[in-house]
Structure formats: C-alpha cells, structure tokens
Design a protein around this motif. Structure first.
Motif, PDB file in Angstrom:
ATOM      1  N   GLY A 101       0.827  -1.204   0.000  1.00  0.00           N
ATOM      2  CA  GLY A 101       0.000   0.000   0.000  1.00  0.00           C
ATOM      3  C   GLY A 101       0.864   1.257   0.000  1.00  0.00           C
ATOM      4  O   GLY A 101       0.514   2.259  -0.633  1.00  0.00           O
ATOM      5  N   ASP A 223      -7.487   6.836  -1.158  1.00  0.00           N
ATOM      6  CA  ASP A 223      -6.658   5.741  -0.666  1.00  0.00           C
ATOM      7  C   ASP A 223      -7.599   4.648  -0.163  1.00  0.00           C
ATOM      8  O   ASP A 223      -8.154   4.736   0.923  1.00  0.00           O
ATOM      9  CB  ASP A 223      -5.723   6.232   0.439  1.00  0.00           C
ATOM     10  CG  ASP A 223      -4.810   5.121   0.950  1.00  0.00           C
ATOM     11  OD1 ASP A 223      -4.994   3.959   0.533  1.00  0.00           O
ATOM     12  OD2 ASP A 223      -3.926   5.420   1.768  1.00  0.00           O
ATOM     13  N   ILE A 226      -7.471   0.040   2.611  1.00  0.00           N
ATOM     14  CA  ILE A 226      -8.327  -0.759   3.504  1.00  0.00           C
ATOM     15  C   ILE A 226      -9.705  -0.984   2.882  1.00  0.00           C
ATOM     16  O   ILE A 226     -10.231  -2.093   2.880  1.00  0.00           O
ATOM     17  CB  ILE A 226      -8.502  -0.074   4.884  1.00  0.00           C
ATOM     18  CG1 ILE A 226      -7.263  -0.319   5.748  1.00  0.00           C
ATOM     19  CG2 ILE A 226      -9.759  -0.601   5.606  1.00  0.00           C
ATOM     20  CD1 ILE A 226      -7.386   0.139   7.174  1.00  0.00           C
TER      21      ILE A 226
HETATM   22  C1  LIG Z   1      -2.301  -0.216   5.309  1.00  0.00           C
HETATM   23  C2  LIG Z   1      -2.503   1.089   4.619  1.00  0.00           C
HETATM   24  C3  LIG Z   1      -1.528   1.653   3.804  1.00  0.00           C
HETATM   25  C4  LIG Z   1      -0.134   1.081   3.690  1.00  0.00           C
HETATM   26  O1  LIG Z   1      -0.129  -0.187   3.149  1.00  0.00           O
HETATM   27  P1  LIG Z   1       1.150  -1.139   3.420  1.00  0.00           P
HETATM   28  O2  LIG Z   1       0.853  -2.340   2.588  1.00  0.00           O
HETATM   29  O3  LIG Z   1       1.164  -1.379   4.896  1.00  0.00           O
HETATM   30  O4  LIG Z   1       2.342  -0.394   2.973  1.00  0.00           O
HETATM   31  C5  LIG Z   1      -1.831   2.787   3.081  1.00  0.00           C
HETATM   32  N1  LIG Z   1      -3.055   3.364   3.190  1.00  0.00           N
HETATM   33  C6  LIG Z   1      -4.010   2.859   3.976  1.00  0.00           C
HETATM   34  C7  LIG Z   1      -5.344   3.503   4.018  1.00  0.00           C
HETATM   35  C8  LIG Z   1      -3.762   1.717   4.746  1.00  0.00           C
HETATM   36  O5  LIG Z   1      -4.702   1.253   5.567  1.00  0.00           O
END
Ligand SMILES: *Cc1c(COP(=O)(O)O)cnc(C)c1O
Length: 416
Positions: A101, A223, A226
């Motif tokens: 992410g 984003d 989740i």
């Molecule tokens: C978990 C998360 C990330 C980061 O993802 P990773 O795979 O841990 O690098 C980015 N944005 C949101 C909203 C997240 O919940």
C-alpha cells in the motif's frame, strides 16, 4: 529486530505487555507459539477478508507457485486481476501493480505531480497512507498549514510540500483550494478513514472535496488500501457515490500476499513510464503467486456477493456489542461501517476528525484489551485501530466477543 517486530504497532507498546508470536491461522482463529488460540479480529490488519488459510486461496497459491512465481514479464493472472479491478472500480481506466500500500500511494502521488506539473499535496490529519516521506507529515502549529515531519529521517523540505488539513472541515478545505489550488497536485484521503479510529465523514464534506478539487484542477486520490473490495466491490467510491481521479489499493486485493495497486484516469496514468516521463517500477510487481491469491479472493467475494454478508455480519456484531457498551460505567459507543468496527471510548458523538479524539480512550482501552486477550479474543493492540470482520466469522465468534467484553467491562478497573 527493533522492538522485536517487523512493523511497530505489533509490539504492543500502546497497550503494554508482550506481543503474541503466531504459529498458524485458520478461518477466524489464530494460534500462538504457546498453543493458545484466539478469535482474531485483526485479520492481518485488513487483507484477510476471507479469514486465514481459505481453501480456494491456498489452492490458487499452490497452483500458481507450481508454475513459477515470478517472471519479470507481464503475466496472465496479472492481466486478469487488472481487468477485474478496472471493471469493479468507478472511473478506473488503467492501473499498475506494486507490492504494498505504501508503494501504491507513493506512486499515485508521483504520477499526480508529474501529470499536473505541481509539487504540493494535501493530506488530512488522522489519515494514514503508508510510510513514504512526504506522507509522514503532521500539521504545523498555529496558522502555518505546511506540514512538519512526523518521523525522524524525513527532511523538513519534503514535509513542507505537504499541507495537512483537518477532516470534517469543508471551510478550511475550500479556502485552501480556492487560494492555492493551482499549486496543489493532489488531495489524498481515506474516504472512510480507518487508521485513527473510524472517522466516518459527512457526505457533504466528501462532496465538497470532490467539487473543489475538480474546480482547482487538483487531482483527488482515494486511498482505498483498507476500503477497496472490503466495503463494496467498488470500494468506498461505490458506496459513497464519488469517483476520484486516482485510487490506491492493497490489503484485500492481495489475498494475504504482498500486493498494492494504483490507477485511475487514463490521461493521468499515461504519464507513467514507458508511455510518459514519470518513472515507477518493481522487480516483483505483478508477482504471479500474489496475483493468484488476489484473484482467488476476489472470485470468492464476487461469487457469493460477499459484501451483503459482510454487512449483515457487521450489523449482527454491532447489535450484540452496542448494549454492552451502552451499559459500561465509562463512555463507549460502537462505530461501524460494513465489516469495519471501532469502539470509541469517549463521551459524545463519534469523532469525525483526529482533533476530536480523546486521548483518554487509550487509557480505557488497555485493560479491556488485556482482559479480552486473556479470554481468547484478539483485537488490535491499540485503541485507535479498527476491528475487521471476515467471511470466516460466525455468530459464535461475535457472541464470544460480546461475552468477553461484558466480563472485561465488569472486571477491569477502567477510568470513567
Ligand atoms: C495499510 C494502509 C496503507 C499502507 O499499506 P502497506 O501495505 O502497509 O504499505 C496505506 N493506506 C491505507 C489507508 C492503509 O490502511
């Protein structure tokens, strides 16, 4: 390993005590190395929407691995997963895979900057977007809106290109975009902020965000790391009826393996190399085994219209927990959307911004967390992390949580 962990929240610092070391997981349960089993509401922090070791996902992983895990060339399943995401998500015309992410948001911001020719970005306090330098930024003090690093090792000059605004405040947002919009490449937001409590936004705030970014020629990035494929097939965008310019994914689309993706409008994405001048790459991007796990997960979700069941499960859980929390001798309410839930341990309405969160909630959460753990229920080791319901959770798991919570509230000395 610093703190004994590969990612800091796992270290139990917020609740005290020693982190569990997990040996295996199955369905809604995990077992630690001492042989104790727990009903798991962490779900690896989001990816495990089908629960641990789902048979379809296991089979897909084994089949893919037997054919070779990585080729450094486009793969069949990579194309299929890309087509699946493009078909599901509002406004998604092109996307690119990455391995986390963090990489997804980092790359989405780079392409937004490259496409607009602008350097500044806006984020909201209380939203988490991974750990890239320009996103580890906190609001400056007073009237200064330019961000300051929220981590050592982030140059102030990087953080200074990020403006941090409060959620739930369309006046500040509108004022900023009307004044400085022509210098702002993108606004990034978790449309359902779920990394600092569960800060459900008013529809008017999100509608204003969409209208004002469009007016300023500033790109809107959802984003959905989740929320993507968790809250609906088309993520929060579908649920809220708002189409962003770009969106980022992770967690669910990897089915428990390391996958991220970012994408959106073709006229923005075409700025990426090799079509355009914005560089972005990855040795393991589109890894065949990871793609297989993601595809198998989406197959199960789509085949069973899982989102209806997840909503019903979330509702059933809420119906059990709400009366227990309402009867507690300290303020406590349940905040929930679909299969995400959060116990807000503070007085008044559920908070909608980071600034409205009561730090005392953490003090109340600590004894609750440990009592639940002693009773075999694993929630996140932090008062400000959400709980995850998966397709593997059944009524008996929810009843176990309700019963354990009732005992925890009665037994633990919790400050009112
Ligand atoms: C978990 C998360 C990330 C980061 O993802 P990773 O795979 O841990 O690098 C980015 N944005 C949101 C909203 C997240 O919940």
């Amino acid at each position: 390993m610093p703190g004994g962990v590969s990612s800091p929240v796992r270290a139990f610092r917020a609740v005290g005590g020693t982190p569990l070391v997990i040996r295996r997981g199955s369905g809604a349960e995990v077992e630690d190395v001492d042989g104790r089993t727990y009903t798991d509401f962490v779900g690896s922090w989001g990816p495990l929407i089908l629960g641990h070791a789902h048979p379809d996902v296991l089979r897909a992983i084994a089949d893919a691995a037997a054919r070779g895990s990585t080729f450094g060339a486009p793969g069949e399943m990579e194309i299929e997963l890309a087509e699946r995401i493009v078909a599901a998500y509002p406004g998604m015309e092109q996307l690119r895979f990455v391995s986390s992410g963090t990489e997804a948001t980092m790359s989405a911001i780079r392409v937004a900057r490259g496409a607009t020719g602008r350097d500044r970005i806006v984020k909201f306090s209380g939203c988490y977007h991974g750990h890239a330098d320009h996103l580890l930024v906190a609001a400056g003090s007073g009237l200064v809106t330019f961000g300051q690093p929220s981590s050592a090792g982030v140059p102030a000059a990087f953080a200074g290109e990020t403006i941090v605004l409060p959620l739930d405040d369309e006046e500040r947002l509108t004022e900023l975009l009307r004044r400085d919009g022509d210098r702002i490449a993108a606004v990034i937001i978790e449309p359902v902020p779920a990394n600092n409590g569960l800060l459900l936004q008013r529809p008017e705030f999100l509608a204003t965000l969409r209208r004002e970014t469009e007016r300023a020629g500033t790109l809107l990035i959802f984003d959905e790391v989740i929320s993507g494929f968790r809250l609906a097939r088309g993520g929060a965008a579908e649920l809220l009826g708002i189409t962003p310019d770009l969106a980022t994914f992770g967690k669910v689309i990897g089915g428990g393996l390391p996958v991220g993706a970012f994408g959106g409008r073709r006229d923005i994405m075409r700025h990426l190399a090799p079509q355009g001048p914005v560089y972005q790459a990855g040795t393991l991007s589109g890894n065949a085994v990871a793609m297989a796990a993601g595809l198998a997960t989406l197959d199960v979700l789509e085949r069973g219209n899982a989102w209806r069941q997840l909503e019903m499960s979330g509702r059933a859980l809420a119906a059990l927990l709400e009366p227990v929390l309402a009867a507690a001798p300290f303020p406590a309410t349940l905040v929930r959307i679909g299969s995400l839930f959060w116990m807000s341990l503070q007085a008044g309405a559920a908070p909608r911004s980071a600034e409205a969160i009561d730090p005392n909630a953490a003090v109340r959460y600590r004894p609750l967390f440990h009592s639940l753990l002693d009773q075999g229920v694993l929630l996140a080791p932090s008062a400000y992390e959400v709980g995850f319901v998966s397709m593997a959770h059944q009524a008996r798991h929810f009843e176990q949580l309700r019963d354990a919570l009732t005992i925890a509230i009665g037994a633990a000395a919790i400050p009112a």
